[in-house]
Design a protein around this motif. Structure first.
Motif, mmCIF file in Angstrom:
data_model
loop_
_atom_site.group_PDB
_atom_site.id
_atom_site.type_symbol
_atom_site.label_atom_id
_atom_site.label_comp_id
_atom_site.label_asym_id
_atom_site.label_seq_id
_atom_site.Cartn_x
_atom_site.Cartn_y
_atom_site.Cartn_z
ATOM 1 N N ARG A 88 19.025 0.475 38.437
ATOM 2 C CA ARG A 88 19.866 1.593 38.869
ATOM 3 C C ARG A 88 20.977 1.038 39.742
ATOM 4 O O ARG A 88 20.916 -0.083 40.228
ATOM 5 C CB ARG A 88 19.061 2.629 39.681
ATOM 6 N N LEU A 89 22.004 1.858 39.945
ATOM 7 C CA LEU A 89 23.050 1.521 40.916
ATOM 8 C C LEU A 89 22.645 2.135 42.251
ATOM 9 O O LEU A 89 22.342 3.329 42.337
ATOM 10 C CB LEU A 89 24.409 2.057 40.473
ATOM 11 N N GLY A 90 22.672 1.321 43.299
ATOM 12 C CA GLY A 90 22.252 1.787 44.614
ATOM 13 C C GLY A 90 23.068 2.962 45.133
ATOM 14 O O GLY A 90 22.555 3.810 45.852
ATOM 15 N N CYS A 91 24.334 3.022 44.738
ATOM 16 C CA CYS A 91 25.188 4.118 45.219
ATOM 17 C C CYS A 91 24.807 5.460 44.591
ATOM 18 O O CYS A 91 25.195 6.508 45.090
ATOM 19 C CB CYS A 91 26.661 3.812 44.957
ATOM 20 N N GLN A 92 24.049 5.427 43.512
ATOM 21 C CA GLN A 92 23.689 6.654 42.801
ATOM 22 C C GLN A 92 22.259 7.107 43.082
ATOM 23 O O GLN A 92 21.852 8.169 42.628
ATOM 24 C CB GLN A 92 23.878 6.457 41.290
ATOM 25 N N VAL A 93 21.498 6.320 43.828
ATOM 26 C CA VAL A 93 20.116 6.678 44.160
ATOM 27 C C VAL A 93 20.091 7.243 45.571
ATOM 28 O O VAL A 93 20.304 6.520 46.548
ATOM 29 C CB VAL A 93 19.172 5.457 44.050
ATOM 30 N N HIS A 94 19.863 8.535 45.660
ATOM 31 C CA HIS A 94 19.797 9.218 46.957
ATOM 32 C C HIS A 94 18.339 9.462 47.312
ATOM 33 O O HIS A 94 17.559 9.928 46.477
ATOM 34 C CB HIS A 94 20.565 10.543 46.908
#
Length: 185
Positions: free
Chosen positions: A153-159
């Motif tokens: 996953r992209l870290g900026c998209q995992v909340h």
């Protein structure tokens, strides 16, 4: 009268009117609009008369500390296999969390899902299944990521959410920062 002579006379009259106008009208206005400050005023007195406001600067990796009792935990495994378990707030994304704690995650695009430098690998398939599906933009960027896996996953998209409490992610050994300049011929 010939045309050049008429033109020359018109230009001379125009120049004369302009000189007259600037001496009588413009000069007095300038002195009236620019009052002189008393020479005894210091710079602090002058600045005290003017209000100055600034807006706060946005910082990469800005996260608020979690409220007591509302902590969620995420563990990062860095490139040297060291683990970093952090207490975070709901809603924080992995990129901001990593940057706030000085972990080596680049985030070249600033978290706008336009690169793959915040690529993370979710260690637990069950935890990966709890996450919302990646959208098309994220999948496009993941295709460019180094060391892509089934749980990337992209870290900026995992909340972070309560469902993701205890999440463990590994940072890949490398990142690939592709830019438009890389494709020029």
């Amino acid at each position: 009268m010939s045309t050049p002579r008429v033109l020359r006379q018109s230009l001379q009259r125009l120049a004369q009117h302009a000189r007259c106008y600037s001496k009588q009208t413009v000069a007095p206005l300038r002195t009236q609009q620019q009052p002189r400050l008393p020479t005894a005023w210091s710079t602090t007195q002058i600045s005290a008369r003017r209000s100055l406001s600034t807006s706060s600067a946005l910082q990469h990796g800005h996260v608020d500390p979690p409220k007591p009792g509302e902590e969620l935990y995420v563990t990062f495994i860095d490139k040297d296999s060291q683990t970093h378990t952090l207490a975070v707030s709901a809603g924080d994304n992995l990129l901001d969390i990593a940057q706030a704690h000085d972990l080596e995650m680049e985030g070249a695009c600033g978290g706008s899902c336009a690169c793959s430098t915040c690529h993370v690998i979710v260690q637990d398939q069950d935890m990966y299944d709890r996450m919302p599906e990646p959208d098309d933009d994220e999948n496009d960027m993941l295709d460019l990521a180094f060391g892509l896996t089934e749980t990337s996953r992209l870290g900026c998209q995992v909340h972070m959410t309560k469902e993701l409490d205890g999440l463990v992610v590994k940072l890949p050994s490398m990142t690939r920062n592709l830019q438009a300049s890389d494709f020029k011929s």
